[in-house]
Write an enzyme that holds these catalytic residues in place. Structure first.
Site, PDB file in Angstrom:
ATOM      1  N   LYS A   1      -5.396  12.662  -3.000  1.00 13.76           N
ATOM      2  CA  LYS A   1      -4.930  11.265  -3.040  1.00 13.76           C
ATOM      3  C   LYS A   1      -6.125  10.312  -3.123  1.00 13.76           C
ATOM      4  O   LYS A   1      -6.130   9.371  -3.910  1.00 13.76           O
ATOM      5  CB  LYS A   1      -4.070  10.970  -1.801  1.00 13.76           C
ATOM      6  CG  LYS A   1      -2.712  11.684  -1.859  1.00 13.76           C
ATOM      7  CD  LYS A   1      -1.987  11.705  -0.523  1.00 13.76           C
ATOM      8  CE  LYS A   1      -0.759  12.621  -0.582  1.00 13.76           C
ATOM      9  NZ  LYS A   1      -0.128  12.847   0.726  1.00 13.76           N
TER      10      LYS A   1
ATOM     11  N   ASP B   1       4.277   5.510   1.397  1.00 13.96           N
ATOM     12  CA  ASP B   1       4.877   6.850   1.370  1.00 13.96           C
ATOM     13  C   ASP B   1       6.405   6.750   1.386  1.00 13.96           C
ATOM     14  O   ASP B   1       7.097   7.725   1.089  1.00 13.96           O
ATOM     15  CB  ASP B   1       4.412   7.658   2.594  1.00 13.96           C
ATOM     16  CG  ASP B   1       3.472   8.794   2.209  1.00 13.96           C
ATOM     17  OD1 ASP B   1       3.459   9.181   1.025  1.00 13.96           O
ATOM     18  OD2 ASP B   1       2.770   9.296   3.107  1.00 13.96           O
TER      19      ASP B   1
ATOM     20  N   GLN C   1      -1.003  11.291   6.997  1.00 14.00           N
ATOM     21  CA  GLN C   1      -0.715  12.635   6.492  1.00 14.00           C
ATOM     22  C   GLN C   1       0.010  13.465   7.565  1.00 14.00           C
ATOM     23  O   GLN C   1      -0.460  13.570   8.694  1.00 14.00           O
ATOM     24  CB  GLN C   1      -2.028  13.330   6.073  1.00 14.00           C
ATOM     25  CG  GLN C   1      -1.830  14.658   5.385  1.00 14.00           C
ATOM     26  CD  GLN C   1      -1.072  14.536   4.053  1.00 14.00           C
ATOM     27  OE1 GLN C   1      -1.353  13.678   3.223  1.00 14.00           O
ATOM     28  NE2 GLN C   1      -0.090  15.412   3.853  1.00 14.00           N
TER      29      GLN C   1
END
Ligand SMILES: NC(=O)c1ccc[n+]([C@@H]2O[C@H](COP(=O)([O-])OP(=O)(O)OC[C@H]3O[C@@H](n4cnc5c(N)ncnc54)[C@H](OP(=O)(O)O)[C@@H]3O)[C@@H](O)[C@H]2O)c1
Length: 290
Positions: free
Chosen positions: A52, A119, A96
């Site tokens: 990412k 997200d 994460q």
């Protein structure tokens, strides 16, 4: 059978995003800035966060990677999230997952500013999505929609069977496939571990989205001739022929199922790359809003 090629489609989307960012900057706009939070050093999480951050660099986004040891407390992590919420230079925050057992992912996600929830996991984000209001879409289902769009795959009226009901993949996928939009308007069945007659159901599917977390679980005998197969799974299995001794496979037995399918996503090289595109598109959108 046609492969839904995540490498090619993500390259195409990334080149569009790169141009858009250049234009945004040239017009005096803000450089999109993604903050990634990584707790511990789980190798899979390291790899996901690394790709990412690299994609941010490739696209001309700013990125900040915050690393914490696994002994960070939930309260300390929430403080860090608050700092990112308040930091006006940051457009998107991703934490994460998984987090260590002593930290609740729900509590952490609930504390992310929804305007930075790139997200797409926050309850406000998902609630808006459920109601068909403008919102960030959860990155993986968003990536799958981008893939369907790219190949002009119309799922209107088709029977889509989603296997797996997680909040980040399966459940939002069912909402997005069934909403009155394009892609959308499908008839959707959601299956999970308590589903009794899974094979009977998947055999009626025009589209199968497998988000189970079990290597090669979907086999050819479960699939109707000509079905469209979207494999979300990322599972590491032993492989003595590889130098590393392991390899990645999906939730679908690719070699077995591919000949029967009309379209299929490979693993790796499929949905994973599209997830990053979804995340980057959300981050650019957040920067525009900020
Ligand atoms: N490609 C990407 O970008 C990406 C992104 C996210 C996740 N993934 C991968 O996708 C997979 C799923 O991730 P997730 O986070 O959604 O997983 P998860 O939270 O573990 O959910 C798995 C789902 O599969 C269901 N399930 C388990 N065994 C089953 C069975 N035998 N039959 C039918 N359903 C079954 C579970 O049912 P219950 O609810 O009844 O337990 C659950 O709903 C994993 O391999 C993950 O690594 C990939």
């Amino acid at each position: 059978m046609q492969i839904l090629d995540g490498v090619a489609v993500s390259a195409h989307i990334k080149s569009q995003l790169k141009q858009e960012v250049e234009q945004l900057k040239a017009n005096g706009g803000k450089t999109p800035h993604l903050a990634a939070v990584l707790v511990g050093n789980n190798p899979a999480s390291e790899a996901y966060v690394g790709s990412k951050v690299r994609t941010c660099q490739e696209l001309g986004f700013d990125s900040t990677l915050l690393r914490f040891d696994t002994d960070i407390t939930e309260a300390q992590l929430l403080e860090e999230v608050q700092k990112l919420n308040k930091d006006k230079s940051i457009d998107g925050i991703l934490v994460q997952l998984p987090l260590p057992d002593h930290i609740s992912p729900d509590v952490v996600i609930n504390n992310i500013d929804p305007s930075k929830d790139v997200d797409g996991f926050h309850p406000i984000t998902q609630g808006k999505m459920l109601l068909g209001q403008k919102s960030f879409l959860p990155a993986t289902p968003y990536g799958i929609l981008l893939m369907l769009e790219h190949y002009n795959i119309d799922v209107t009226g088709k029977h889509c069977v989603v296997i797996g009901r997680s909040n980040i993949v399966g459940t939002p996928m069912t909402i997005l496939l069934s909403r009155n939009a394009n892609p959308g308007n499908a008839t959707v069945t959601l299956c999970h571990s308590k589903t009794k007659n899974l094979k009977e159901i998947t055999l009626t599917a025009d589209v199968i989205v497998a988000a189970i977390g079990r290597p090669k679980y979907v086999t050819a005998d479960m699939v109707k001739e000509g079905a469209i197969i979207i494999d979300v799974g990322i599972n590491r299995i032993a492989d003595a022929t590889r130098k590393s001794g392991t390899r990645l496979v999906g939730d679908v037995d690719y070699e077995d199922v591919a000949p029967k399918s009309s379209y299929i996503t490979p693993v790796p090289g499929g949905v994973g790359l599209m997830t990053i595109c979804g995340l980057m598109k959300n981050t650019l959108e957040a920067a525009k809003q900020h």
